[in-house]
Design a protein around this motif. Sequence first.
Motif, PDB file in Angstrom:
ATOM      1  N   TYR A 153       0.728 -43.773 -38.786  1.00  0.00           N
ATOM      2  CA  TYR A 153       0.729 -44.920 -37.887  1.00  0.00           C
ATOM      3  C   TYR A 153       0.942 -44.402 -36.471  1.00  0.00           C
ATOM      4  O   TYR A 153       1.786 -43.552 -36.236  1.00  0.00           O
ATOM      5  CB  TYR A 153       1.860 -45.893 -38.244  1.00  0.00           C
ATOM      6  N   LYS A 189       6.126 -51.954 -33.275  1.00  0.00           N
ATOM      7  CA  LYS A 189       5.538 -52.433 -34.528  1.00  0.00           C
ATOM      8  C   LYS A 189       4.054 -52.126 -34.572  1.00  0.00           C
ATOM      9  O   LYS A 189       3.344 -52.299 -33.577  1.00  0.00           O
ATOM     10  CB  LYS A 189       5.709 -53.943 -34.671  1.00  0.00           C
ATOM     11  N   GLU A 246       1.099 -52.730 -37.708  1.00  0.00           N
ATOM     12  CA  GLU A 246       0.696 -53.070 -39.078  1.00  0.00           C
ATOM     13  C   GLU A 246       1.890 -53.123 -40.038  1.00  0.00           C
ATOM     14  O   GLU A 246       1.918 -52.462 -41.067  1.00  0.00           O
ATOM     15  CB  GLU A 246      -0.343 -52.082 -39.582  1.00  0.00           C
ATOM     16  N   LYS A 247       2.888 -53.900 -39.701  1.00  0.00           N
ATOM     17  CA  LYS A 247       4.107 -54.086 -40.501  1.00  0.00           C
ATOM     18  C   LYS A 247       4.961 -52.824 -40.646  1.00  0.00           C
ATOM     19  O   LYS A 247       5.892 -52.774 -41.418  1.00  0.00           O
ATOM     20  CB  LYS A 247       3.781 -54.661 -41.878  1.00  0.00           C
ATOM     21  N   GLN A 248       4.623 -51.782 -39.915  1.00  0.00           N
ATOM     22  CA  GLN A 248       5.422 -50.551 -39.893  1.00  0.00           C
ATOM     23  C   GLN A 248       6.223 -50.561 -38.595  1.00  0.00           C
ATOM     24  O   GLN A 248       5.734 -51.007 -37.558  1.00  0.00           O
ATOM     25  CB  GLN A 248       4.506 -49.320 -39.951  1.00  0.00           C
ATOM     26  N   SER A 249       7.441 -50.058 -38.639  1.00  0.00           N
ATOM     27  CA  SER A 249       8.314 -50.059 -37.469  1.00  0.00           C
ATOM     28  C   SER A 249       8.608 -48.636 -37.014  1.00  0.00           C
ATOM     29  O   SER A 249       8.919 -47.776 -37.842  1.00  0.00           O
ATOM     30  CB  SER A 249       9.611 -50.794 -37.798  1.00  0.00           C
ATOM     31  N   LYS A 267      13.724 -53.407 -36.087  1.00  0.00           N
ATOM     32  CA  LYS A 267      12.485 -53.980 -36.623  1.00  0.00           C
ATOM     33  C   LYS A 267      12.224 -55.409 -36.172  1.00  0.00           C
ATOM     34  O   LYS A 267      11.105 -55.877 -36.251  1.00  0.00           O
ATOM     35  CB  LYS A 267      12.455 -53.877 -38.141  1.00  0.00           C
ATOM     36  N   GLN A 268      13.227 -56.110 -35.653  1.00  0.00           N
ATOM     37  CA  GLN A 268      13.019 -57.466 -35.153  1.00  0.00           C
ATOM     38  C   GLN A 268      12.419 -57.472 -33.745  1.00  0.00           C
ATOM     39  O   GLN A 268      11.957 -58.490 -33.271  1.00  0.00           O
ATOM     40  CB  GLN A 268      14.321 -58.272 -35.203  1.00  0.00           C
ATOM     41  N   ASP A 294       9.714 -56.116 -30.654  1.00  0.00           N
ATOM     42  CA  ASP A 294       8.315 -55.695 -30.515  1.00  0.00           C
ATOM     43  C   ASP A 294       8.156 -54.497 -29.584  1.00  0.00           C
ATOM     44  O   ASP A 294       7.281 -53.663 -29.794  1.00  0.00           O
ATOM     45  CB  ASP A 294       7.466 -56.856 -29.984  1.00  0.00           C
TER      46      ASP A 294
END
Length: 146
Positions: free
Chosen positions: A64, A86, A88-91, A97-98, A100
Amino acid sequence: MSAKFVLDTDAMHEEFFSDTSLIGIVCALPPYRFCGLMNTCFDLKLTRDCESDICVKTSQNISYYFALYRNHVPMNSNKFSVYELKREKQSLLPELKQLDYLFMIQGPNAEEDARQYIDALRGINEIQLARMIELEKLKNVDYLLV
């Protein structure tokens, strides 16, 4: 017998993160639009260098790439960077993780400047949250070293 060399990152961390403040931001805009908004609102010159994007490989061997935008203004005492957190749902930083985006300010008055930016960011309609992030609480700060 070959000698093993260990990379001591403590000195790198201390030098890179001295006089640094981090702002966590929640904003639904894609990175290029978010940085365009930052450029307009704060008269910055954030640009992306694709070669500086941060690559993270998962345990499934999937790569990623997280965008990194930097301010390229000569003769300015502050340096600004925006990290996409973020993809594709990867952090990039699972402990955040909340969020951006991570907005990094490096300079002699970074903490004071960060407070002013947070106040201004909270007044922008597209931004849902802007808050100070404590560096000590981040586990994967190596991703931020560029």
